[in-house]
Scaffold this motif. Structure first.
Motif, PDB file in Angstrom:
ATOM      1  N   LEU A  41       0.812  -1.216   0.000  1.00 14.03           N
ATOM      2  CA  LEU A  41       0.000   0.000   0.000  1.00 14.03           C
ATOM      3  C   LEU A  41       0.849   1.272   0.000  1.00 14.03           C
ATOM      4  CD1 LEU A  41      -2.858  -0.937   2.504  1.00 14.03           C
ATOM      5  CD2 LEU A  41      -3.096  -0.476   0.060  1.00 14.03           C
ATOM      6  N   PHE A  42       1.963   1.257   0.745  1.00 20.91           N
ATOM      7  CA  PHE A  42       2.701   2.490   0.977  1.00 20.91           C
ATOM      8  C   PHE A  42       4.043   2.579   0.249  1.00 20.91           C
ATOM      9  CE2 PHE A  42      -0.088   2.032   4.703  1.00 20.91           C
ATOM     10  CZ  PHE A  42      -0.752   3.253   4.637  1.00 20.91           C
ATOM     11  N   GLU A  43       4.456   1.526  -0.420  1.00 20.32           N
ATOM     12  CA  GLU A  43       5.702   1.543  -1.185  1.00 20.32           C
ATOM     13  C   GLU A  43       5.395   1.142  -2.633  1.00 20.32           C
ATOM     14  OE1 GLU A  43       8.552   2.623  -0.320  1.00 20.32           O
ATOM     15  OE2 GLU A  43       8.296   2.857   1.834  1.00 20.32           O
ATOM     16  N   PRO A  44       5.072   2.103  -3.503  1.00 17.65           N
ATOM     17  CA  PRO A  44       4.675   1.770  -4.875  1.00 17.65           C
ATOM     18  C   PRO A  44       5.695   0.914  -5.626  1.00 17.65           C
ATOM     19  CG  PRO A  44       4.227   4.078  -4.385  1.00 17.65           C
ATOM     20  CD  PRO A  44       5.009   3.542  -3.227  1.00 17.65           C
ATOM     21  N   ARG A  45       6.978   1.113  -5.346  1.00 14.70           N
ATOM     22  CA  ARG A  45       8.012   0.344  -6.053  1.00 14.70           C
ATOM     23  C   ARG A  45       7.884  -1.151  -5.778  1.00 14.70           C
ATOM     24  NH1 ARG A  45      14.329   0.297  -4.392  1.00 14.70           N
ATOM     25  NH2 ARG A  45      15.023  -1.298  -5.874  1.00 14.70           N
ATOM     26  N   PHE A  46       7.402  -1.507  -4.589  1.00 17.23           N
ATOM     27  CA  PHE A  46       7.321  -2.919  -4.200  1.00 17.23           C
ATOM     28  C   PHE A  46       5.879  -3.434  -4.170  1.00 17.23           C
ATOM     29  CE2 PHE A  46      10.990  -1.128  -1.699  1.00 17.23           C
ATOM     30  CZ  PHE A  46      11.977  -1.615  -2.546  1.00 17.23           C
ATOM     31  N   ARG A  47       4.970  -2.688  -4.768  1.00 20.44           N
ATOM     32  CA  ARG A  47       3.552  -2.999  -4.611  1.00 20.44           C
ATOM     33  C   ARG A  47       3.211  -4.437  -4.998  1.00 20.44           C
ATOM     34  NH1 ARG A  47       0.232   1.610  -6.615  1.00 20.44           N
ATOM     35  NH2 ARG A  47       0.837   2.305  -4.531  1.00 20.44           N
ATOM     36  N   TRP A  48       3.525  -4.827  -6.216  1.00 22.36           N
ATOM     37  CA  TRP A  48       3.111  -6.146  -6.688  1.00 22.36           C
ATOM     38  C   TRP A  48       3.964  -7.271  -6.116  1.00 22.36           C
ATOM     39  CZ3 TRP A  48      -1.554  -5.740  -7.830  1.00 22.36           C
ATOM     40  CH2 TRP A  48      -2.047  -4.628  -8.503  1.00 22.36           C
ATOM     41  N   PRO A  49       5.282  -7.114  -5.993  1.00 17.82           N
ATOM     42  CA  PRO A  49       6.052  -8.176  -5.320  1.00 17.82           C
ATOM     43  C   PRO A  49       5.595  -8.411  -3.880  1.00 17.82           C
ATOM     44  CG  PRO A  49       7.527  -6.742  -6.536  1.00 17.82           C
ATOM     45  CD  PRO A  49       6.175  -6.087  -6.574  1.00 17.82           C
ATOM     46  N   ALA A  50       5.308  -7.328  -3.141  1.00 19.31           N
ATOM     47  CA  ALA A  50       4.867  -7.476  -1.748  1.00 19.31           C
ATOM     48  C   ALA A  50       3.477  -8.106  -1.684  1.00 19.31           C
ATOM     49  CB  ALA A  50       4.871  -6.120  -1.050  1.00 19.31           C
ATOM     50  N   ALA A  51       2.611  -7.732  -2.614  1.00 18.65           N
ATOM     51  CA  ALA A  51       1.280  -8.339  -2.642  1.00 18.65           C
ATOM     52  C   ALA A  51       1.381  -9.837  -2.918  1.00 18.65           C
ATOM     53  CB  ALA A  51       0.420  -7.659  -3.702  1.00 18.65           C
TER      54      ALA A  51
END
Length: 421
Positions: free
Chosen positions: A207-217
């Motif tokens: 939610l709060f780090e756009p660079r890692f959005r999809w890997p974190a999801a």
């Protein structure tokens, strides 16, 4: 004096000024010696937890093992690990206690690596403070279920740190790191189900780090997907035979925060010092409110109480109850204040939120309370206090004091009547 000699002298001087590592090394040697020389009979809950491994050794299918009427609500990680190691350990003590000791060291290496990736100074000294937590001694020294789960949660933390600290142009690195982090956290959940809410940490990163959005999801999905087949077989988060474990016990939740406050005091007392008057006021009001009830219902530090006269033991229990319950209230207030004070430090805020959330999971275990349930809050709690921790002689003194309590607690367990099995 040569340049090399001066460098060695400066290194030795720094080592002695911050004696955390030598104190921790001594504590680790003592812990290893205790495990190596421990009884050849089972102690405490060891035989109950090992029954799952025995079921697998006898050739049961994995489904039959999951549905077997075992006396433990913990996930299958512990039993599977001991089943795989059975040719080496024979499922007999003291050999069965060695894997947890190795996993504790591996977890420390992973945590120190994560701290180094996030550019914290003296990561080894910071991580070594774990030996000052009494719960670590029992969990690392006995064949219990907490340490395998802690190790994989620590591996997950290290993988996430690696994923988040690469160069912006390294686009594959976040995917690889977060996939590993999600898989490791999923395995940790298979060890201790209360780690499951930590998957929400990946969602917060998304939610709060756009660079890692999809890997974190993806990591959050994997962390839930890994234990999902087991939960489907069980029809819930625990085996059907242990369904009584579910529910909410607010008293156990309060005890968890009380004990966590003591652990935070060992790690970093300065955590409570931001606007300390608010934290102190909350602690005094709530702590003194428990006096009419005679203290907490569960005995505190039984390893120490066992060595005290009855009258002194009762006074110790009452006094420590006031301190711990007051400390629990102070911890919650201090955490809220610290989040507001450092709200721009997203890693810090994430670690505090995970610490509070995972500490509160103790309220979901209604049949009993154990201070070892706080193991689920680690390694996140250790990261949460780092802005308020300074490697120093005072920190080494706290480590030594906590290690002494851990030593006494562990020795208490080793000296109780061994169990046959």
């Amino acid at each position: 004096m040569s340049e090399g000699a001066r460098a060695r002298s400066r290194g030795l001087s720094g080592f002695l000024r911050t004696p955390i590592l030598p104190v921790a090394a001594l504590a680790l040697v003592v812990l290893i010696a205790l495990v190596s020389g421990s009884t050849r009979q089972y102690i405490y809950d060891e035989p109950f937890y090992l029954e799952g491994a025995r079921v697998l050794v006898r050739g049961a299918s994995f489904r039959d093992f999951l549905l077997a009427p075992l006396n433990t609500p913990a996930g299958p990680l512990y039993a599977v690990m001991h089943w795989l190691l059975a040719p080496l350990t024979g499922l007999r003590p003291p050999a069965i206690r060695v894997p947890n000791l190795i996993l504790f060291v591996a977890a420390c290496v992973a945590i120190a690596y994560a701290m180094g990736r996030w550019r914290l100074s003296n990561p080894w000294a910071r991580t070594a403070m774990l030996l000052g937590l009494p719960i670590m001694w029992v969990s690392a020294g006995m064949a219990l279920t907490e340490m395998p789960a802690l190790a994989f949660a620590s591996f997950s933390l290290a993988a996430a740190a690696w994923a988040m600290t690469g160069a912006p142009e390294a686009r594959l690195r976040p995917w690889v790191g977060f996939i590993l982090a999600g898989l490791c956290l999923g395995v940790a959940v298979l060890g201790r189900q209360p780690y499951l809410p930590a998957a929400g940490g990946f969602l917060l990163i998304a939610l709060f780090e756009p660079r890692f959005r999809w890997p974190a999801a993806l990591a959050a999905i994997l962390a839930c997907a890994v234990p999902l087949p087991v939960f489907l077989v069980w029809g819930g988060l625990v085996t059907p035979h242990e369904a009584r474990v579910g529910g909410i016990d607010l008293g156990h939740g309060a005890l968890a925060f009380a004990y966590m406050s003591a652990l935070i005091l060992i790690l970093a007392p300065a955590y409570f010092m931001t606007k300390w008057k608010w934290s102190l006021a909350a602690g005094l009001v709530v702590g003194l409110a428990i006096l009419p009830f005679g203290g907490m219902p569960n005995p505190v530090a039984p390893g120490i109480v066992a060595h005290l006269p009855p009258a002194l033991a009762a006074l110790f229990q009452l006094g420590i109850s006031v301190v711990l319950v007051g400390g629990g209230a102070s911890l919650i207030v201090a955490s809220c204040i610290n989040i507001l004070d450092r709200r721009d430090d997203r890693i810090f805020v994430l670690m505090v939120v995970l610490t509070l959330g995972l500490t509160s999971t103790a309220a979901a275990v209604v049949h009993l309370f154990s201070s070892r349930y706080l193991m689920t809050a680690f390694p996140f709690a250790l990261l949460a206090v780092q802005p308020y921790f300074t490697p120093s002689r005072w920190a080494a003194v706290r480590l030594a004091g906590g290690a002494l309590v851990g030593f006494l607690s562990f020795v208490h367990y080793l000296q109780v009547a061994p169990l046959s099995g």
